[in-house]
Design a protein around this motif. Structure first.
Motif, PDB file in Angstrom:
ATOM      1  N   ARG A 125      -0.418  46.365  95.430  1.00  0.00           N
ATOM      2  CA  ARG A 125      -1.649  47.007  95.918  1.00  0.00           C
ATOM      3  C   ARG A 125      -1.367  48.432  96.404  1.00  0.00           C
ATOM      4  O   ARG A 125      -2.184  49.339  96.201  1.00  0.00           O
ATOM      5  N   ILE A 126      -0.201  48.629  97.018  1.00  0.00           N
ATOM      6  CA  ILE A 126       0.162  49.988  97.443  1.00  0.00           C
ATOM      7  C   ILE A 126       0.342  50.885  96.228  1.00  0.00           C
ATOM      8  O   ILE A 126      -0.161  52.016  96.180  1.00  0.00           O
ATOM      9  N   ASP A 127       1.031  50.382  95.222  1.00  0.00           N
ATOM     10  CA  ASP A 127       1.294  51.161  94.009  1.00  0.00           C
ATOM     11  C   ASP A 127      -0.009  51.576  93.324  1.00  0.00           C
ATOM     12  O   ASP A 127      -0.126  52.692  92.789  1.00  0.00           O
ATOM     13  N   GLN A 128      -0.989  50.693  93.377  1.00  0.00           N
ATOM     14  CA  GLN A 128      -2.277  50.989  92.744  1.00  0.00           C
ATOM     15  C   GLN A 128      -3.052  52.065  93.497  1.00  0.00           C
ATOM     16  O   GLN A 128      -3.972  52.674  92.943  1.00  0.00           O
ATOM     17  N   ASN A 129      -2.694  52.284  94.770  1.00  0.00           N
ATOM     18  CA  ASN A 129      -3.433  53.234  95.592  1.00  0.00           C
ATOM     19  C   ASN A 129      -2.712  54.554  95.825  1.00  0.00           C
ATOM     20  O   ASN A 129      -3.275  55.459  96.442  1.00  0.00           O
TER      21      ASN A 129
END
Length: 339
Positions: free
Chosen positions: A313-317
């Protein structure tokens, strides 16, 4: 059709000692639980089994603080949650597990410990004693811990017995240095020992058979020792799936707060309030702009408390111009021994 009828009640309940051929922790815990729930209320028996390397936590424990998650994944070590309370134990093929299954009014923890200590003294010349924590101790080190579950009609008292386990691995994988606040039951570290040396000539089947004979003799039972492969039973496989489920392995964890210090970013501390293994609230200590707080909350709130899910989720943001706060969070989480 009940569990016992489906595996032939007469072929199982007549045995006073049951030996499992399985070396799978989930199969053996499932078999143990089904025996506990389905044996006639006045039936007493002893279940013996061994497992490949694994960690078993108590029903009310937090797996994130009881073991090094990264290390057990690297070494292919499974972890399971049992149906009883108590602390965390390490199993391998050098450890024997004993489960005393009996009627509620026949639950006699001290008698079970005394029986095992007497067997080791009389049959193997091992001077084993019982300490004030109801552990078996040999030459200054703990060789057995136990846990129990008592219900309306039935009881279960299960123990580990370190015969010649890999104590180096045991010490490596148990415990964690994560900063977690919780009311979950915490294991109490103890000095451990093996009863037999690793290079000694040792036959587990013979040991289990002699233990079974001693058990029958001690309780004046007709000697009757049976061996089974629990994985053959459909009901056991259904119970295994429950033990492997997210709801059982992780979501049963009592609520906790995981604290994460971002040393590279103004020493900000993030507090993740986790309930049923889901991040339910995110709070902060330190000087951090509101928009950055909202960015972190957006990446973590309502996520399963799993490293892979949060990192994804961090990578997607992370934007093309690279949000430094998210990169710092990503790097910090990546280094921690989290599931």
């Amino acid at each position: 059709m009940t569990f016992l009828r489906s595996i032939s009640y007469s072929s199982l309940a007549r045995h006073k000692v049951i030996v499992s051929h399985s070396r799978d922790i989930f199969v053996n815990l499932a078999f143990e639980k089904l025996l506990h729930l389905n044996l006639p209320k006045d039936n007493s028996c002893l279940l013996l089994y061994r497992n490949k390397p694994c960690i078993v936590i108590g029903k009310f424990q937090n797996p994130w603080i009881e073991m090094n998650a990264d290390l057990i994944k690297q070494r292919g070590i499974k972890f399971a949650r049992r149906c009883s309370g108590g602390g965390t134990v390490y199993h391998d093929l050098g450890n024997l597990n004993l489960s005393f299954l009996a009627a509620r009014n026949q639950f006699k923890k001290k008698d079970n410990l005394s029986f095992l200590a007497e067997f080791l003294r009389s049959c193997h010349s091992k001077k084993v004693v019982i300490n004030d924590r109801s552990d078996l101790v040999f030459e200054g080190g703990k060789v057995s811990g136990s846990a129990s579950r008592v219900e309306k009609e039935r009881s279960i008292h299960h123990l580990t017995l370190l015969l010649h386990s890999d104590l180096h691995q045991l010490r490596d994988v148990l415990g964690s240095n994560l900063d977690i606040e919780t009311r979950a039951t915490r294991s109490v570290p103890a000095l451990v020992n093996n009863i037999f040396t690793e290079d000694s000539s040792f036959d587990f089947d013979e040991f289990a058979f002699r233990l079974g004979q001693f058990y029958c003799s001690r309780l004046n039972f007709e000697e009757n020792i049976g061996t089974f492969d629990p994985s053959e039973f459909e009901e056991v496989e259904k119970e295994v799936q429950i033990l492997l489920s997210w709801d059982w392995q992780y979501a049963l964890t009592p609520k906790f707060v995981f604290k994460l210090q971002l040393h590279k970013f103004r020493n900000v501390m993030i507090k993740f309030n986790v309930h049923r293994a889901i991040v339910k609230e995110v709070s902060f200590e330190g000087d951090l702009d509101l928009d950055l707080r909202e960015l972190i909350i957006g990446c973590t709130l309502d996520s399963k408390f799993l490293k892979s899910e949060i990192l994804t989720r961090i990578d997607q943001n992370i934007s093309s111009d690279s949000d430094s706060i998210l990169k710092t969070l990503q790097e910090t989480l990546s280094r921690l021994p989290l599931f």
